[in-house]
Design a protein around this motif. Structure first.
Motif, PDB file in Angstrom:
ATOM      1  N   UNK A 257      13.408  10.496   1.298  1.00  0.00           N
ATOM      2  CA  UNK A 257      13.413   9.684   0.083  1.00  0.00           C
ATOM      3  C   UNK A 257      12.223   8.736   0.067  1.00  0.00           C
ATOM      4  N   UNK A 258      11.957   8.073   1.201  1.00  0.00           N
ATOM      5  CA  UNK A 258      10.810   7.165   1.278  1.00  0.00           C
ATOM      6  C   UNK A 258       9.507   7.911   1.043  1.00  0.00           C
ATOM      7  N   UNK A 259       9.416   9.143   1.525  1.00  0.00           N
ATOM      8  CA  UNK A 259       8.223   9.953   1.289  1.00  0.00           C
ATOM      9  C   UNK A 259       8.071  10.248  -0.195  1.00  0.00           C
ATOM     10  N   UNK A 260       9.172  10.591  -0.864  1.00  0.00           N
ATOM     11  CA  UNK A 260       9.089  10.866  -2.295  1.00  0.00           C
ATOM     12  C   UNK A 260       8.717   9.614  -3.084  1.00  0.00           C
ATOM     13  N   UNK A 261       9.255   8.464  -2.695  1.00  0.00           N
ATOM     14  CA  UNK A 261       8.876   7.210  -3.356  1.00  0.00           C
ATOM     15  C   UNK A 261       7.377   6.977  -3.199  1.00  0.00           C
ATOM     16  N   UNK A 262       6.862   7.228  -2.005  1.00  0.00           N
ATOM     17  CA  UNK A 262       5.438   7.046  -1.750  1.00  0.00           C
ATOM     18  C   UNK A 262       4.603   8.006  -2.589  1.00  0.00           C
ATOM     19  N   UNK A 263       5.054   9.244  -2.722  1.00  0.00           N
ATOM     20  CA  UNK A 263       4.346  10.198  -3.570  1.00  0.00           C
ATOM     21  C   UNK A 263       4.376   9.755  -5.026  1.00  0.00           C
TER      22      UNK A 263
ATOM     23  N   UNK B 215      13.689   0.569   1.962  1.00  0.00           N
ATOM     24  CA  UNK B 215      12.566  -0.291   1.633  1.00  0.00           C
ATOM     25  C   UNK B 215      11.568  -0.398   2.772  1.00  0.00           C
ATOM     26  N   UNK B 216      12.084  -0.515   3.993  1.00  0.00           N
ATOM     27  CA  UNK B 216      11.203  -0.645   5.158  1.00  0.00           C
ATOM     28  C   UNK B 216      10.425   0.641   5.405  1.00  0.00           C
ATOM     29  N   UNK B 217      11.111   1.788   5.364  1.00  0.00           N
ATOM     30  CA  UNK B 217      10.413   3.060   5.565  1.00  0.00           C
ATOM     31  C   UNK B 217       9.382   3.296   4.472  1.00  0.00           C
ATOM     32  N   UNK B 218       9.727   2.935   3.246  1.00  0.00           N
ATOM     33  CA  UNK B 218       8.776   3.083   2.149  1.00  0.00           C
ATOM     34  C   UNK B 218       7.543   2.220   2.386  1.00  0.00           C
ATOM     35  N   UNK B 219       7.756   0.980   2.825  1.00  0.00           N
ATOM     36  CA  UNK B 219       6.631   0.104   3.117  1.00  0.00           C
ATOM     37  C   UNK B 219       5.722   0.676   4.189  1.00  0.00           C
ATOM     38  N   UNK B 220       6.320   1.248   5.246  1.00  0.00           N
ATOM     39  CA  UNK B 220       5.518   1.816   6.327  1.00  0.00           C
ATOM     40  C   UNK B 220       4.703   3.019   5.851  1.00  0.00           C
ATOM     41  N   UNK B 221       5.309   3.856   4.996  1.00  0.00           N
ATOM     42  CA  UNK B 221       4.590   5.024   4.496  1.00  0.00           C
ATOM     43  C   UNK B 221       3.523   4.639   3.479  1.00  0.00           C
ATOM     44  N   UNK B 222       3.790   3.631   2.661  1.00  0.00           N
ATOM     45  CA  UNK B 222       2.783   3.162   1.709  1.00  0.00           C
ATOM     46  C   UNK B 222       1.542   2.663   2.444  1.00  0.00           C
ATOM     47  N   UNK B 223       1.765   1.989   3.559  1.00  0.00           N
ATOM     48  CA  UNK B 223       0.628   1.494   4.336  1.00  0.00           C
ATOM     49  C   UNK B 223      -0.191   2.657   4.872  1.00  0.00           C
ATOM     50  N   UNK B 224       0.475   3.700   5.327  1.00  0.00           N
ATOM     51  CA  UNK B 224      -0.241   4.887   5.800  1.00  0.00           C
ATOM     52  C   UNK B 224      -1.031   5.540   4.672  1.00  0.00           C
TER      53      UNK B 224
END
Length: 310
Positions: free
Chosen positions: A112-118, A137-146
């Motif tokens: 889900x966090x990956x899809x939010x980032x996409x 929210x935390x996983x999304x933040x980490x992936x957005x930074x990447x």
């Protein structure tokens, strides 16, 4: 919530028997379900075969089982309700790399966090505000930074901010947010009041991306002058499908493959803060429902004494 005994499953043609090692409890969706804050006539999930019927009690639920194929011992993830032994179609199994089983129960939230980032798109060095430092929210933040963004996670609970900070995220209390007019705000808070606040943070033609599922809780949005004149956009993000604009490069199978690889790259073990024996599932759900301090992700640990179902 109660545990029920069922007859031992017998795999049909094309199915295998899976013995669950552990399963994860979603602190977002499953808490809504536990509280009865989901429309009773809504389908459990049109994309997961193991989740038939509607949210009308009683029903079996859950979608994060990690186990072993009984015949081969292969470690797999399966989207299946909390159950210690079950039959699943062989093509529904997701083989797992060498990863801790408890951490692997976070696969749905990583996806889900990956899809939010996409859905967030490109934003090299742009500031993005993420509302909520729960697991999503935390996983999304980490992936957005990447992905090149500069995420700022706004979270009201100090202990959650401390967890996020320990994993390298930049955090702030919501009341400390300044109106710096960012191009993107992502709501992963589950708080019905958050979207209204988010609109005030957006720059001209900015976007509010809503990852929260509010169930039956009403959300009031101020769609007056500021929203209208600044040409703001409110958009949902959801993991069941891949949006049409990404279909040229992304598919569900590619996203799933990327998710499995992320299981070994993200600090998931630090998020699995509470493990409960399967027989204590009622206690686990109460802890999730009450928002027990320190609880990021609750995991059920299984024994082999009986075939049981939540």
């Amino acid at each position: 919530m109660e545990i029920r005994e069922l007859p031992a499953p017998r795999p049909a043609a094309g199915e295998v028997l899976v013995r669950t090692v552990c399963s994860g409890i979603s602190g977002g969706t499953e808490r809504l379900v536990y509280r009865g804050e989901v429309p009773a006539d809504l389908a459990l999930d049109d994309t997961i075969d193991a989740l038939g019927g509607t949210f009308s009690y009683p029903f079996a639920y859950g979608y994060a089982c990690v186990g072993e194929v009984a015949e081969s011992g292969q470690a797999v993830f399966v989207f299946h309700p909390h159950q210690d032994v079950f039959a699943a179609r062989a093509d529904d199994l997701i083989p797992l790399p060498g990863v801790d089983p408890a951490s692997a129960t976070l696969l749905p939230l990583v996806e889900t966090a990956l899809q939010v980032t996409l859905d967030a798109g490109t934003g090299y060095r742009d500031r993005v505000v993420v509302l909520g430092a729960g697991v999503l929210g935390l996983l999304t933040g980490l992936l957005l930074r990447r992905a090149g963004w500069r995420p700022l996670i706004a979270e009201p609970q100090a202990w959650r901010r401390a967890v996020a900070s320990s994993l390298g995220a930049t955090t702030v209390a919501p009341e400390e947010l300044v109106k710096d007019e960012v191009p993107l705000v992502i709501d992963a808070s589950g708080n019905p009041d958050a979207p209204a606040m988010a609109l005030n943070l957006l720059a001209h033609e900015g976007t509010l991306l809503i990852a929260s599922w509010f169930g039956t809780k009403p959300v009031v949005l101020p769609l007056g002058g500021a929203f209208h004149r600044r040409r703001l956009t409110i958009r949902s993000t959801q993991v069941s499908t891949v949006p049409a604009r990404l279909s040229g490069t992304w598919s569900r199978s590619r996203r799933r493959q990327e998710t499995v690889e992320l299981l070994t790259e993200l600090p998931l073990a630090e998020l699995c803060t509470h493990v409960f024996d399967f027989g204590d599932a009622a206690e686990a759900f109460r802890a999730v429902d009450q928002g027990k301090p320190g609880l990021m992700h609750a995991v059920l640990n299984y024994d082999r004494s009986a075939v049981r179902d939540l």
